[in-house]
Scaffold this active site. Sequence first.
Site, PDB file in Angstrom:
ATOM      1  N   ARG A 106      59.742  19.387   6.268  1.00 51.29           N
ATOM      2  CA  ARG A 106      60.186  19.765   7.616  1.00 51.29           C
ATOM      3  C   ARG A 106      59.170  19.294   8.649  1.00 51.29           C
ATOM      4  O   ARG A 106      57.969  19.514   8.497  1.00 51.29           O
ATOM      5  CB  ARG A 106      60.391  21.279   7.705  1.00 51.29           C
ATOM      6  CG  ARG A 106      61.758  21.709   7.174  1.00 51.29           C
ATOM      7  CD  ARG A 106      62.013  23.193   7.338  1.00 51.29           C
ATOM      8  NE  ARG A 106      61.503  23.939   6.205  1.00 51.29           N
ATOM      9  CZ  ARG A 106      60.505  24.797   6.249  1.00 51.29           C
ATOM     10  NH1 ARG A 106      59.909  25.059   7.401  1.00 51.29           N
ATOM     11  NH2 ARG A 106      60.107  25.417   5.165  1.00 51.29           N
ATOM     12  N   HIS A 269      65.084  34.999   4.126  1.00 56.97           N
ATOM     13  CA  HIS A 269      64.674  33.867   3.284  1.00 56.97           C
ATOM     14  C   HIS A 269      64.391  34.438   1.897  1.00 56.97           C
ATOM     15  O   HIS A 269      63.242  34.648   1.529  1.00 56.97           O
ATOM     16  CB  HIS A 269      63.424  33.240   3.914  1.00 56.97           C
ATOM     17  CG  HIS A 269      63.039  31.914   3.348  1.00 56.97           C
ATOM     18  ND1 HIS A 269      61.744  31.485   3.287  1.00 56.97           N
ATOM     19  CD2 HIS A 269      63.775  30.907   2.827  1.00 56.97           C
ATOM     20  CE1 HIS A 269      61.696  30.270   2.754  1.00 56.97           C
ATOM     21  NE2 HIS A 269      62.918  29.906   2.464  1.00 56.97           N
ATOM     22  N   CYS A 293      56.457  28.786  -2.985  1.00 57.34           N
ATOM     23  CA  CYS A 293      55.675  29.833  -3.667  1.00 57.34           C
ATOM     24  C   CYS A 293      56.417  30.429  -4.861  1.00 57.34           C
ATOM     25  O   CYS A 293      56.239  31.596  -5.198  1.00 57.34           O
ATOM     26  CB  CYS A 293      55.294  30.939  -2.692  1.00 57.34           C
ATOM     27  SG  CYS A 293      54.112  30.431  -1.446  1.00 57.34           S
ATOM     28  N   LYS A 295      59.827  30.789  -5.432  1.00 55.58           N
ATOM     29  CA  LYS A 295      61.041  31.580  -5.215  1.00 55.58           C
ATOM     30  C   LYS A 295      62.162  31.175  -6.175  1.00 55.58           C
ATOM     31  O   LYS A 295      62.821  32.035  -6.756  1.00 55.58           O
ATOM     32  CB  LYS A 295      61.495  31.419  -3.755  1.00 55.58           C
ATOM     33  CG  LYS A 295      62.607  32.354  -3.350  1.00 55.58           C
ATOM     34  CD  LYS A 295      62.553  32.720  -1.849  1.00 55.58           C
ATOM     35  CE  LYS A 295      62.435  31.510  -0.944  1.00 55.58           C
ATOM     36  NZ  LYS A 295      63.609  30.674  -0.914  1.00 55.58           N
ATOM     37  N   THR A 296      62.334  29.865  -6.362  1.00 52.36           N
ATOM     38  CA  THR A 296      63.384  29.395  -7.273  1.00 52.36           C
ATOM     39  C   THR A 296      63.092  29.863  -8.695  1.00 52.36           C
ATOM     40  O   THR A 296      63.987  30.360  -9.394  1.00 52.36           O
ATOM     41  CB  THR A 296      63.498  27.852  -7.214  1.00 52.36           C
ATOM     42  OG1 THR A 296      63.772  27.478  -5.870  1.00 52.36           O
ATOM     43  CG2 THR A 296      64.598  27.331  -8.120  1.00 52.36           C
TER      44      THR A 296
HETATM   45  C1  SPV Z   1      62.115  25.562   2.329  1.00 55.99           C
HETATM   46  O1  SPV Z   1      61.210  24.764   2.621  1.00 55.99           O
HETATM   47  O2  SPV Z   1      62.010  26.780   2.490  1.00 55.99           O
HETATM   48  C2  SPV Z   1      63.356  25.059   1.760  1.00 55.99           C
HETATM   49  C3  SPV Z   1      63.674  23.673   1.932  1.00 55.99           C
HETATM   50  O3  SPV Z   1      64.110  25.826   1.244  1.00 55.99           O
HETATM   51  S1  SPV Z   1      64.022  23.282   3.568  1.00 55.99           S
HETATM   52  O4  SPV Z   1      65.422  22.915   3.634  1.00 55.99           O
HETATM   53  O5  SPV Z   1      63.161  22.185   3.923  1.00 55.99           O
HETATM   54  O6  SPV Z   1      63.771  24.448   4.397  1.00 55.99           O
HETATM   55 MN    MN Z   2      63.535  27.905   1.764  1.00 52.78          MN
END
Ligand code: SPV
Ligand code: MN
Length: 657
Positions: A106, A269, A293, A295-296
């Site tokens: 991002r 989130h 961190c 989460k997945t």
């Molecule tokens: C995150 O960075 O929290 C994501 C991917 O889940 S993004 O779509 O880049 O936000």
């Molecule tokens: Mn995310």
Amino acid sequence: MLELKKGLDILTEIGGVRALDQALALFEHTCDKETRAKLGQIANEEALLKIANAIVMTEPDAVFVNTGSDADVQRVREMSPEKGEERALPMKGHTIHFDLPQEQARIIDRTFYIVNEGEETSVLALKIPRAEAYEYIKTHMKGIARGKTLLVGFFSRGPIGAPAAIPALEITTSTYVMHSADILYRHVYARFDQEVERSGLFFTNVHSEGPNRPEDLPLARVFMDRSWLTTFAMFCTYAGNTLLLKKGNHRFAVDLATYFQREEKLSEHMFITGLTGPGGRVTYFAGAAPSGCGKTTTAMVGSHFIGDDLAQLWIAEDGTLRAINPECGIFGIVQDVSRESDPYLMKCLREEGTEVIWSNVLIDEHGVPHWEGNGEEPPKRGINFQGQWWEGKTDANGKPIPLSHPNARCTLHNKAIENYDETAAEDPQGVVIKVITYSGRDSDTMPPVWVARNPDHGVVIGASILSAATATEVGARGIRRQPWANEPFIPGPLADYMDAQFVFFNSPKLKHKPLMAGLNYFLTHGARGGEGTALLGEKRDVKVWLGWLELRAHGEVGAIETPIGFIPRYEDLQPLFASIGKEYPRELYNKQFALYVDNILARIALQEEAYRKEKNIPARLFAIYQEQREGLEALEAKYGSIVSVEQLIEASEKKTE
Ligand code: SPV
Ligand code: MN
């Protein structure tokens, strides 16, 4: 206070289409017969005007409406390799997409909220006055789709008909973005009008990658118009910047929950996952963790996986807390995904049968994707996000270029994942959430798990998340406060969001209060009397911490009361470790759960100091910190700065005597 539909609607202003007959006339000469027929099925005038204005603004050569039919979805799949945004890999259904080397995450330095005069935004976010944004978009998005096809999709952020689901338009020239949307979101074309009627609004997303050259990247922008619920993204491709159904619309959903649905909804989130407990019962969790961190991974530990990134929560009529996943697929980080840590995911990635869009991994000479930390033999060469790569390759500064980017990702539908609970995930009634977790990346302070003693303390756990910077944001460094792990996506002042959290979790309408807990997997030996930065725990221990919370949520285990909340007893954890085939030495338990009071006090001081700088932070936050501080200081006076579990037990027994 946020006001919707305030100020100039930039898309309409640039496009100039304000009436339905004007829009229809435009479709007549810019769309072929099939596209016109598809648009003809949509009655919502506002949506048709948005599409018309996007066409006028971007000036595409052609328009393609993706209805979500098998044929349309297939067409999008085919367009992407034709256009060069993805390349097919030998494994059926797998493709690779590369973002530009400088756009691997991002672009937070070029991401702005469009604001009206006097409107407040989060102190940590960038903002741009409406008039300036208008000029920028007009200058750079006018004609940006020339020579390209504009793709239009109608999606639902959530199971269709769910109280917290919101429809959204995705309008983009990128076949990769539309292909990703096909995997990550539910199409709602056939019921778009009804869904807009039900939810009362829809989101609009307009994107074009433009020429997609490195030299255009300084011009790249992500603009989010909070008033008109519209996003604009240009000159970029990374999904976090372009597929704004995800974080762009999540930000709008946070606004809606905070300002218009107080005590009704939250937009978080968070992952959602179910864990099987004694007797086969399934207990659902929703858990926040900052990007990058784990989460997945935590979500995948559940036996009934629902989602790994976002949760829309609401209080149902029956007083339970419900959640839906606005998405139906994952855009997951692949670094450190291995057979050992993520067996279900690994199966989808390494065995045929799943549609996968890979991004920014290394592709070897056989067309096989590789990434760091997958537990396999790494190849010596291949093509990655920087072009040709070989072992030992360095960048201009002599720094080794990793085999794959730390934010390299895989995009796949949840249906492919073995533990996905599709029935529950698609239920518009959502799942009942009994446990909320908050975690960060904390090497030296908080124990692996602790439970808030009441909703106020729970809200404060969320407010106090901390993490080291991760690769999910370009240029991020150092330790960061990460309130609710949602901070990057909270558009308004944090105080407003915090207040909404206190109101929601204390609401008398929420008759069945969830357990609210902190989790920390990152304690190191060095921080607990040993040496080095190796972790005290392992990835697979997550199952134990969640398993204990599951029992606690059903009142089946006791706990030790401390000033920060309840921590587990050794005798309750030991059998849970046994069930994952691990010994759990009492010595390790003592290290993990002794309270390092000075560290916790320092942490509270850091959080307080930061929050004191912000306006209108609810007094309740400071009262809870004060209460915890007093409790911790009393412990310290009696036992010193490291308080063992035995001493914690003694102190809590004294208290109840
Ligand atoms: C995150 O960075 O929290 C994501 C991917 O889940 S993004 O779509 O880049 O936000
Ligand atoms: Mn995310």
